[in-house]
Design an enzyme around this catalytic site. Structure first.
Site, PDB file in Angstrom:
ATOM      1  N   LYS A  36       0.849  -1.202   0.000  1.00 17.34           N
ATOM      2  CA  LYS A  36       0.000   0.000   0.000  1.00 17.34           C
ATOM      3  C   LYS A  36       0.880   1.246   0.000  1.00 17.34           C
ATOM      4  CE  LYS A  36      -2.436   1.602   3.694  1.00 17.34           C
ATOM      5  NZ  LYS A  36      -2.230   3.069   3.792  1.00 17.34           N
ATOM      6  N   ASP A  63      -3.364   4.252  -2.190  1.00 14.16           N
ATOM      7  CA  ASP A  63      -4.307   4.707  -1.157  1.00 14.16           C
ATOM      8  C   ASP A  63      -4.309   6.232  -1.113  1.00 14.16           C
ATOM      9  OD1 ASP A  63      -5.909   4.906   1.125  1.00 14.16           O
ATOM     10  OD2 ASP A  63      -4.286   4.385   2.495  1.00 14.16           O
ATOM     11  N   LYS A  65      -7.295   8.037  -1.603  1.00 12.31           N
ATOM     12  CA  LYS A  65      -8.621   8.461  -1.110  1.00 12.31           C
ATOM     13  C   LYS A  65      -9.124   9.697  -1.855  1.00 12.31           C
ATOM     14  CE  LYS A  65      -7.776   6.763   3.612  1.00 12.31           C
ATOM     15  NZ  LYS A  65      -6.315   6.582   3.600  1.00 12.31           N
ATOM     16  N   ASP A  68     -13.492  14.591  -4.678  1.00 12.61           N
ATOM     17  CA  ASP A  68     -13.549  15.847  -5.435  1.00 12.61           C
ATOM     18  C   ASP A  68     -14.801  15.775  -6.308  1.00 12.61           C
ATOM     19  OD1 ASP A  68     -12.739  18.249  -6.866  1.00 12.61           O
ATOM     20  OD2 ASP A  68     -10.692  17.794  -6.259  1.00 12.61           O
ATOM     21  N   THR A  72     -13.277  15.283 -11.820  1.00 18.99           N
ATOM     22  CA  THR A  72     -11.883  15.268 -11.353  1.00 18.99           C
ATOM     23  C   THR A  72     -11.507  13.897 -10.803  1.00 18.99           C
ATOM     24  OG1 THR A  72     -12.021  17.618 -10.886  1.00 18.99           O
ATOM     25  CG2 THR A  72     -10.287  16.406  -9.752  1.00 18.99           C
ATOM     26  N   THR A 122     -11.706   6.284  10.671  1.00 20.60           N
ATOM     27  CA  THR A 122     -11.808   5.745  12.039  1.00 20.60           C
ATOM     28  C   THR A 122     -11.319   6.750  13.075  1.00 20.60           C
ATOM     29  OG1 THR A 122      -9.732   4.625  11.585  1.00 20.60           O
ATOM     30  CG2 THR A 122     -11.727   3.286  11.527  1.00 20.60           C
ATOM     31  N   ARG A 213       3.307  -1.597  10.615  1.00 21.18           N
ATOM     32  CA  ARG A 213       4.453  -1.714  11.509  1.00 21.18           C
ATOM     33  C   ARG A 213       4.795  -3.116  12.008  1.00 21.18           C
ATOM     34  NH1 ARG A 213       2.145   3.434  14.513  1.00 21.18           N
ATOM     35  NH2 ARG A 213       0.306   2.416  13.584  1.00 21.18           N
TER      36      ARG A 213
HETATM   37  O1  C5P Z   1       1.311   0.193  11.042  1.00 23.87           O
HETATM   38  P1  C5P Z   1      -0.159  -0.141  10.964  1.00 23.87           P
HETATM   39  O2  C5P Z   1      -0.430  -1.632  10.801  1.00 23.87           O
HETATM   40  O3  C5P Z   1      -0.941   0.452  12.104  1.00 23.87           O
HETATM   41  O4  C5P Z   1      -0.633   0.557   9.611  1.00 23.87           O
HETATM   42  C1  C5P Z   1      -1.971   0.564   9.232  1.00 23.87           C
HETATM   43  C2  C5P Z   1      -2.153   1.290   7.938  1.00 23.87           C
HETATM   44  O5  C5P Z   1      -3.541   1.341   7.633  1.00 23.87           O
HETATM   45  C3  C5P Z   1      -1.651   2.723   7.910  1.00 23.87           C
HETATM   46  O6  C5P Z   1      -1.224   3.010   6.571  1.00 23.87           O
HETATM   47  C4  C5P Z   1      -2.882   3.529   8.259  1.00 23.87           C
HETATM   48  O7  C5P Z   1      -2.850   4.829   7.726  1.00 23.87           O
HETATM   49  C5  C5P Z   1      -3.967   2.693   7.566  1.00 23.87           C
HETATM   50  N1  C5P Z   1      -5.301   2.864   8.109  1.00 23.87           N
HETATM   51  C6  C5P Z   1      -5.609   2.628   9.429  1.00 23.87           C
HETATM   52  N2  C5P Z   1      -6.880   2.808   9.876  1.00 23.87           N
HETATM   53  C7  C5P Z   1      -7.832   3.214   9.034  1.00 23.87           C
HETATM   54  C8  C5P Z   1      -7.551   3.440   7.705  1.00 23.87           C
HETATM   55  C9  C5P Z   1      -6.257   3.254   7.263  1.00 23.87           C
HETATM   56  O8  C5P Z   1      -4.736   2.234  10.205  1.00 23.87           O
HETATM   57  N3  C5P Z   1      -9.059   3.332   9.470  1.00 23.87           N
END
Ligand code: C5P
Length: 238
Positions: A36, A63, A65, A68, A72, A122, A213
């Site tokens: 992603k 990603d 998102k 607009d 566009t 979220t 992570r």
């Molecule tokens: O490191 P981690 O597993 O927390 O990364 C989760 C990924 O999913 C990040 O790129 C974060 O921006 C994305 N994300 C999220 N919660 C959401 C939407 C996207 O953690 N509701």
């Protein structure tokens, strides 16, 4: 090694620089995951980075998102399709006409990425929703916007693990549910609060898991990824 025809883990490349993302990706295997690329990394690395990742055999979820006016967003989706990405997303709050325009643009493209929507971020709680004029609970809004997404012909939504069962029941088996907030048992939560294990998310009905992570910060990222794949393998259709 687990053989995956359709890897369910999408590794979130949340890096500030393309070089850091490339260094991590050099330690992964395109047969075991997708990637992603979000706003920060794309703004740094641009289409060249996406092309480099794809040249290494990885499929990319772009990603960005988009949100607009319909024209566009349709053009932006067409540009994403031309990059050859596997998945692209828009904000459901852009409305039916915006999503339908995105659908039409992608359907007309030579390469057709999957098209999904974000419903409610979220990070937004009841008070945040009320402040922007959205009544009802986050769950009510997620359900309503996911229905709108499906009826505009999109392929799925991004959702939290705690929404998976409700959305699977509401929208049926083919609708794709892409779920971040996933943590293997024992992994650090970082800033995620309402998490599910990969096994639980899949069991509840997730289609794909976005995991950052726990893989990107692991001493051995490929081993961390493969342990997740081993855990969810019994839950995949054979
Ligand atoms: O490191 P981690 O597993 O927390 O990364 C989760 C990924 O999913 C990040 O790129 C974060 O921006 C994305 N994300 C999220 N919660 C959401 C939407 C996207 O953690 N509701």
């Amino acid at each position: 090694m687990v053989e995956m025809t359709d890897p369910r883990v999408i590794v979130a490349l949340d890096f500030a620089e393309a070089a850091q993302a490339q260094a991590l990706v050099a330690r992964l295997d395109p047969a075991q995951c997708r990637l992603k690329v979000g706003k920060e990394l794309f703004t740094r690395g641009g289409p060249a980075l996406v092309a480099a990742l794809q040249e290494k055999g990885f499929e990319v979820f772009l990603d960005l998102k988009f949100h607009d006016i319909p024209n566009t967003v349709a053009k932006a989706c067409k540009a994403a399709a031309d990059l050859g990405v596997w998945m692209v997303n828009v904000h459901a709050l852009g409305g039916r006409r915006m999503m339908a325009a995105a659908r039409e643009a992608i359907d007309a493209a030579a390469h057709r990425p999957r098209l999904i929507a974000v419903t409610v971020l979220t990070s937004m709680g009841d008070a945040d929703l009320a402040e922007v004029g959205l009544q009802g609970s986050p769950e009510d809004n997620v359900r309503r916007l996911a229905r709108l997404t499906a009826s505009a012909g999109l392929d799925g939504v991004v959702c939290s693990p705690r929404e998976v069962v409700m959305l699977r029941n509401t929208l049926g088996g083919d609708f794709q549910l892409i779920t971040p907030g996933v943590r293997p048992a024992g992994a650090a939560l970082n800033d995620q609060t309402r998490v599910a294990t990969p096994e639980d998310a899949m069991r509840m009905g997730a289609s794909y898991l976005v995991i950052g992570r726990p893989i990107t910060q692991a001493d051995d990222p490929l081993a961390a990824l493969m342990a997740i794949n081993e855990a969810i393998l019994p839950l995949l259709p054979h």
